[in-house]
Design a protein around this motif. Structure first.
Motif, PDB file in Angstrom:
ATOM      1  N   VAL A 139       0.690  -1.194   0.228  1.00 28.85           N
ATOM      2  CA  VAL A 139      -0.068   0.021  -0.156  1.00 28.85           C
ATOM      3  C   VAL A 139       0.938   1.237   0.143  1.00 28.85           C
ATOM      4  O   VAL A 139       0.452   2.369  -0.561  1.00 28.85           O
ATOM      5  CB  VAL A 139      -0.959  -0.036   1.200  1.00 28.85           C
ATOM      6  N   LEU A 140       1.913   1.041   0.919  1.00 28.51           N
ATOM      7  CA  LEU A 140       2.657   2.359   0.840  1.00 28.51           C
ATOM      8  C   LEU A 140       3.681   2.594  -0.198  1.00 28.51           C
ATOM      9  O   LEU A 140       4.401   3.506  -0.193  1.00 28.51           O
ATOM     10  CB  LEU A 140       3.368   2.348   2.365  1.00 28.51           C
ATOM     11  N   ALA A 141       4.109   1.498  -0.825  1.00 19.42           N
ATOM     12  CA  ALA A 141       5.286   1.535  -2.004  1.00 19.42           C
ATOM     13  C   ALA A 141       5.148   2.488  -2.778  1.00 19.42           C
ATOM     14  O   ALA A 141       6.052   3.127  -3.212  1.00 19.42           O
ATOM     15  CB  ALA A 141       5.157   0.152  -2.631  1.00 19.42           C
ATOM     16  N   PRO A 142       4.001   2.996  -3.403  1.00 13.22           N
ATOM     17  CA  PRO A 142       4.016   3.914  -4.386  1.00 13.22           C
ATOM     18  C   PRO A 142       4.347   5.311  -3.780  1.00 13.22           C
ATOM     19  O   PRO A 142       5.109   6.114  -4.473  1.00 13.22           O
ATOM     20  CB  PRO A 142       2.431   4.131  -5.018  1.00 13.22           C
ATOM     21  N   LEU A 143       3.953   5.620  -2.518  1.00 10.83           N
ATOM     22  CA  LEU A 143       4.393   6.750  -2.034  1.00 10.83           C
ATOM     23  C   LEU A 143       6.044   6.622  -1.610  1.00 10.83           C
ATOM     24  O   LEU A 143       6.642   7.955  -1.859  1.00 10.83           O
ATOM     25  CB  LEU A 143       3.705   6.802  -0.633  1.00 10.83           C
ATOM     26  N   LEU A 144       6.517   5.697  -1.187  1.00 15.00           N
ATOM     27  CA  LEU A 144       7.982   5.451  -1.095  1.00 15.00           C
ATOM     28  C   LEU A 144       8.520   5.828  -2.189  1.00 15.00           C
ATOM     29  O   LEU A 144       9.857   6.374  -2.137  1.00 15.00           O
ATOM     30  CB  LEU A 144       8.249   4.227  -0.353  1.00 15.00           C
ATOM     31  N   GLY A 145       8.124   5.157  -3.433  1.00  7.79           N
ATOM     32  CA  GLY A 145       8.901   5.200  -4.526  1.00  7.79           C
ATOM     33  C   GLY A 145       8.931   6.709  -5.036  1.00  7.79           C
ATOM     34  O   GLY A 145       9.896   7.219  -5.582  1.00  7.79           O
ATOM     35  N   GLY A 146       7.830   7.364  -4.940  1.00 11.31           N
ATOM     36  CA  GLY A 146       7.683   8.771  -5.487  1.00 11.31           C
ATOM     37  C   GLY A 146       8.541   9.534  -4.516  1.00 11.31           C
ATOM     38  O   GLY A 146       9.358  10.539  -5.063  1.00 11.31           O
ATOM     39  N   LEU A 147       8.837   9.342  -3.405  1.00  6.79           N
ATOM     40  CA  LEU A 147       9.597  10.158  -2.352  1.00  6.79           C
ATOM     41  C   LEU A 147      11.133   9.852  -2.868  1.00  6.79           C
ATOM     42  O   LEU A 147      12.010  10.739  -2.606  1.00  6.79           O
ATOM     43  CB  LEU A 147       9.566   9.603  -0.917  1.00  6.79           C
ATOM     44  N   GLY A 148      11.364   8.625  -3.103  1.00  4.94           N
ATOM     45  CA  GLY A 148      12.804   8.391  -3.672  1.00  4.94           C
ATOM     46  C   GLY A 148      13.154   8.941  -4.768  1.00  4.94           C
ATOM     47  O   GLY A 148      14.064   9.594  -4.843  1.00  4.94           O
ATOM     48  N   VAL A 149      12.306   9.253  -5.803  1.00  8.41           N
ATOM     49  CA  VAL A 149      12.417   9.862  -7.033  1.00  8.41           C
ATOM     50  C   VAL A 149      12.558  11.380  -6.786  1.00  8.41           C
ATOM     51  O   VAL A 149      13.424  11.984  -7.309  1.00  8.41           O
ATOM     52  CB  VAL A 149      11.248   9.454  -8.097  1.00  8.41           C
ATOM     53  N   VAL A 150      11.876  12.013  -6.160  1.00 11.51           N
ATOM     54  CA  VAL A 150      11.908  13.094  -5.705  1.00 11.51           C
ATOM     55  C   VAL A 150      13.258  13.580  -5.099  1.00 11.51           C
ATOM     56  O   VAL A 150      14.145  14.628  -5.269  1.00 11.51           O
ATOM     57  CB  VAL A 150      10.600  13.920  -4.755  1.00 11.51           C
ATOM     58  N   GLY A 151      13.700  12.694  -4.279  1.00 11.91           N
ATOM     59  CA  GLY A 151      15.147  12.763  -3.663  1.00 11.91           C
ATOM     60  C   GLY A 151      16.460  12.636  -4.666  1.00 11.91           C
ATOM     61  O   GLY A 151      17.160  13.538  -4.706  1.00 11.91           O
ATOM     62  N   ILE A 152      15.881  11.953  -5.651  1.00 11.74           N
ATOM     63  CA  ILE A 152      17.016  11.754  -6.837  1.00 11.74           C
ATOM     64  C   ILE A 152      17.169  13.254  -7.860  1.00 11.74           C
ATOM     65  O   ILE A 152      18.086  13.634  -7.763  1.00 11.74           O
ATOM     66  CB  ILE A 152      16.509  10.664  -8.017  1.00 11.74           C
ATOM     67  N   VAL A 153      15.761  13.721  -7.908  1.00  6.99           N
ATOM     68  CA  VAL A 153      16.026  14.954  -8.504  1.00  6.99           C
ATOM     69  C   VAL A 153      16.308  16.059  -7.799  1.00  6.99           C
ATOM     70  O   VAL A 153      17.308  17.083  -8.279  1.00  6.99           O
ATOM     71  CB  VAL A 153      14.557  15.193  -9.568  1.00  6.99           C
TER      72      VAL A 153
END
Length: 510
Positions: free
Chosen positions: A291-305
Motif C-alpha cells: 500500500v505504501l510502496a507508491p508513496l515510498l517510490g515517489g519520495l525516492g524519485v523526488v530525492g533523486i531529482v
C-alpha cells in the motif's frame, strides 16, 4: 571471530587514554588496524562457512542471541569489514581554526596549502580509533542479527560513537556542535519509531525471531495493522537512509565530520536503513508495504531529482558528495518499492555500489579538504591533473562511477531500478511507476551534469599554484582497494547478483 577482535580492541583503546602515560601514535594505530584486519578475516570466514549462533539471551522476554549470515547480509558484511579497515588506516587530520580564503584579482586562492599530517599524537587519538571500531562493531552485529531486538541494539550501538566522532573530531567551529546535535536528535527520533514498530510486530507474532517473521509473511496481521506498522517502520528507517524529505541532516554532518567518519557514515551507517527495509518491512508486512510502496517510490524519485539539482549549485565538495548520496540512495528506495525481484536485486546491488563509490569519493575529497584548508571548489586552485595525478585520477574514476557509466559499479544499480520501475509488480500502479522511471532517468542525466562540473573545476585546467602534495601511502591503499572493487563489481556484476538472487526471490515471495 568477526566480533571478538573489535571488542578487545575497543576495550583496550577506551582505557588507553586514562593511563598515566598515553600510548604513542604507532601503538594506537597498530591496535586499531590489527583488530580491523582480524575482524575482516573473521567476516570472510563467516561468509564462506555461514555458521549459526542461537542461544537464549533474555529468557524472560523471549529474546535469543541469534547470529548468522545469508544472501542479504553477506555483501554488506564484507563491505563493512573492508570499509572498516580503510577507515582506521586513514590518518586523522586535525583541522585548524577556520581561515577565510583570500582570492587574488585572478580569483586564485592565495592561502598556502596545509601540509599533510601522516601521523601525530593528537589528544584522544585512542578514543577516536575506539569510536571507529565501535561503529564497525555495531554494524556487523546488526547485519548478523537474526533477532529484531538484537538488530535494534546493533543499530543503536553505532550512534553514540558516530556522534563523538563528529562532535569531538570534526571541524573546529560552531557548525560541528550543531551537526553532531542534529545527527543525534534526528537519528534518535528514527530509532524511537523503529522500536515502536518492532515491538508492534513482536506483539502480534509472539516472537522477535526474524526468520519466523519472514516465513509468516504477515499471516495473522490485519491489513490495516500492517499498513500502520509498515508506515512506522518506514519512517523510522527512512530517517536513517535518509529518504526525502528526511535527508536534511546528512549534508551538514558530512561537511563537518572527519574523513574516516564520513567514509563509515556513507558506506555503512546509511545501509542499515535500506537493509532494515528489506529485512524488517518488505517480507514481514507485505500487504502494508504494498500500500505504501507508491508513496515510498515517489519520495525516492523526488530525492533523486532534488539532490541532483542541489549538486548543480553546491560549492562545498563534501556537501556535494553527501547530496549525491541522497540521490543514489533514491535509486535503492525506488527499486525496493517496485515489488519485483529485479527491483530488489537492483536495490541490494545499489547498497554495495554506493558504499564503495561513496567511501572512495570521501577519501578523495577529505584529502583535498585537508590540503586546501576548506572544501570549497569554486575558488580557482591548482588543477589536480597537473599537480596531483593520483588524487586527480581517483576523482575522475569516482565521479565517473557516480555518473552511472557502464563498466562501473553504479551503472547496474541505476539501470536496474529504472527498468524495474518501468515494469513494476502487478499490485503497483503501472502509470505512476513509469513516471518514476522517467524522472529517475532524468536524475541520472543530472548526475552527469554535476559530475562534469566538479571535474571541470577541480581536475582540468593548467593552473599550477598553489601546489598541494599528492596522495600519501595510506590514501593510495584506500583508493586502490576501493577503486579496484568499483571496477570489478561493474565489470562482473554476477559476483554480487549470484549471492543475492536466491534470497531476493524469497523476500518478494515470487
Amino acid at each position: 571471530m568477526a566480533l571478538a577482535p573489535l571488542l578487545l580492541a575497543v576495550a583496550t583503546l577506551l582505557t588507553a587514554d586514562r593511563w598515566g602515560t598515553a600510548p604513542g601514535y604507532r601503538s594506537v594505530r597498530a591496535t586499531s588496524v590489527g583488530a580491523a584486519v582480524l575482524s575482516a578475516v573473521g567476516v570472510a570466514g563467516t561468509t564462506l562457512h555461514r555458521p549459526q549462533i542461537e542461544v537464549p539471551w533474555i529468557q524472560g522476554l523471549g529474546v535469543w542471541l541469534r547470529l548468522g549470515a545469508d544472501g542479504l547480509s553477506i555483501p554488506l558484511l564484507l563491505l563493512t569489514s573492508l570499509v572498516g579497515v580503510v577507515a582506521v588506516t586513514l590518518h586523522l587530520h586535525v583541522p585548524p581554526p577556520h581561515r577565510p580564503e583570500a582570492p587574488d584579482e585572478a580569483g586564485i586562492a592565495t592561502t598556502s596549502p596545509i601540509p599533510v599530517v601522516r601521523g601525530t599524537d593528537v589528544p584522544g587519538l585512542a578514543t577516536y580509533h575506539a569510536c571507529l571500531l565501535l561503529v564497525v562493531l555495531g554494524a556487523l552485529v546488526a547485519f548478523l542479527a537474526g533477532d529484531a531486538i538484537l538488530f535494534f541494539i546493533g543499530l543503536e550501538l553505532v550512534l553514540v560513537p558516530m556522534w563523538v566522532l563528529v562532535a569531538r573530531y570534526g571541524d573546529p567551529d560552531a557548525r560541528r556542535e550543531g551537526a553532531a546535535l542534529r545527527f543525534l536528535l534526528v537519528t534518535v527520533v528514527g530509532s524511537t519509531l523503529m522500536v515502536v514498530g518492532l515491538l508492534g510486530v513482536a506483539t502480534v507474532t509472539g516472537t522477535s525471531d526474524l526468520s519466523v517473521w519472514a516465513a509468516q509473511r504477515g499471516a495473522g496481521i490485519e491489513p490495516r495493522t500492517q499498513v500502520a506498522l509498515a508506515g512506522i517502520l518506514l519512517v523510522g528507517l527512512g530517517i536513517k537512509v535518509p529518504v526525502f524529505p528526511l535527508h536534511t541532516w546528512l549534508p551538514w554532518v558530512h561537511s563537518t565530520a572527519p574523513t574516516a567518519a564520513s567514509v563509515l557514515l556513507a558506506a555503512v551507517l546509511l545501509k542499515l536503513g535500506t537493509y532494515g527495509m528489506v529485512r524488517l518491512v518488505v517480507p514481514v508486512v507485505p500487504e502494508g508495504f504494498s500500500v505504501l510502496a507508491p508513496l515510498l517510490g515517489g519520495l525516492g524519485v523526488v530525492g533523486i531529482v532534488w539532490a541532483s539539482l542541489a549538486c548543480l549549485v553546491e560549492d562545498d565538495l563534501k556537501r556535494l558528495i553527501a547530496w549525491s548520496s541522497v540521490a543514489h540512495l533514491g535509486f535503492v528506495v525506488l527499486g525496493l518499492s517496485t515489488g519485483t525481484q529485479t527491483g530488489l536485486q537492483a536495490a541490494l546491488f545499489g547498497n554495495v555500489a554506493h558504499g564503495l563509490i561513496s567511501a572512495f569519493l570521501f577519501v578523495v575529497v577529505g584529502g583535498l579538504k585537508h590540503r586546501w584548508g576548506s572544501a570549497r571548489f569554486t575558488v580557482a586552485r591548482a588543477a589536480l591533473r597537473e599537480t596531483s595525478p593520483h588524487l586527480g585520477a581517483a576523482l575522475v574514476l569516482g565521479m565517473a562511477a557516480s555518473m552511472g557509466l557502464p563498466g562501473l559499479a553504479g551503472f547496474w544499480a541505476e539501470i536496474g531500478a529504472i527498468y524495474s520501475a518501468w515494469a513494476p509488480a502487478a499490485d503497483r500502479p503501472e502509470g505512476w511507476f513509469r513516471l518514476y522511471s522517467v524522472l529517475a532517468a532524468t536524475g541520472g542525466a543530472l548526475a552527469v551534469a554535476y559530475s562534469t562540473r566538479v571535474l571541470h573545476e577541480v581536475w582540468s585546467g593548467d593552473r599550477l599554484e598553489p601546489r598541494i602534495p599528492d596522495a600519501v601511502r595510506t590514501e593510495r591503499f584506500a583508493l586502490r582497494t576501493l577503486g579496484a572493487l568499483v571496477l570489478a563489481v561493474g565489470v562482473l556484476p554476477m559476483l554480487l547478483l549470484a549471492v543475492t538472487a536466491p534470497v531476493s526471490q524469497m523476500v518478494v515471495g515470487r
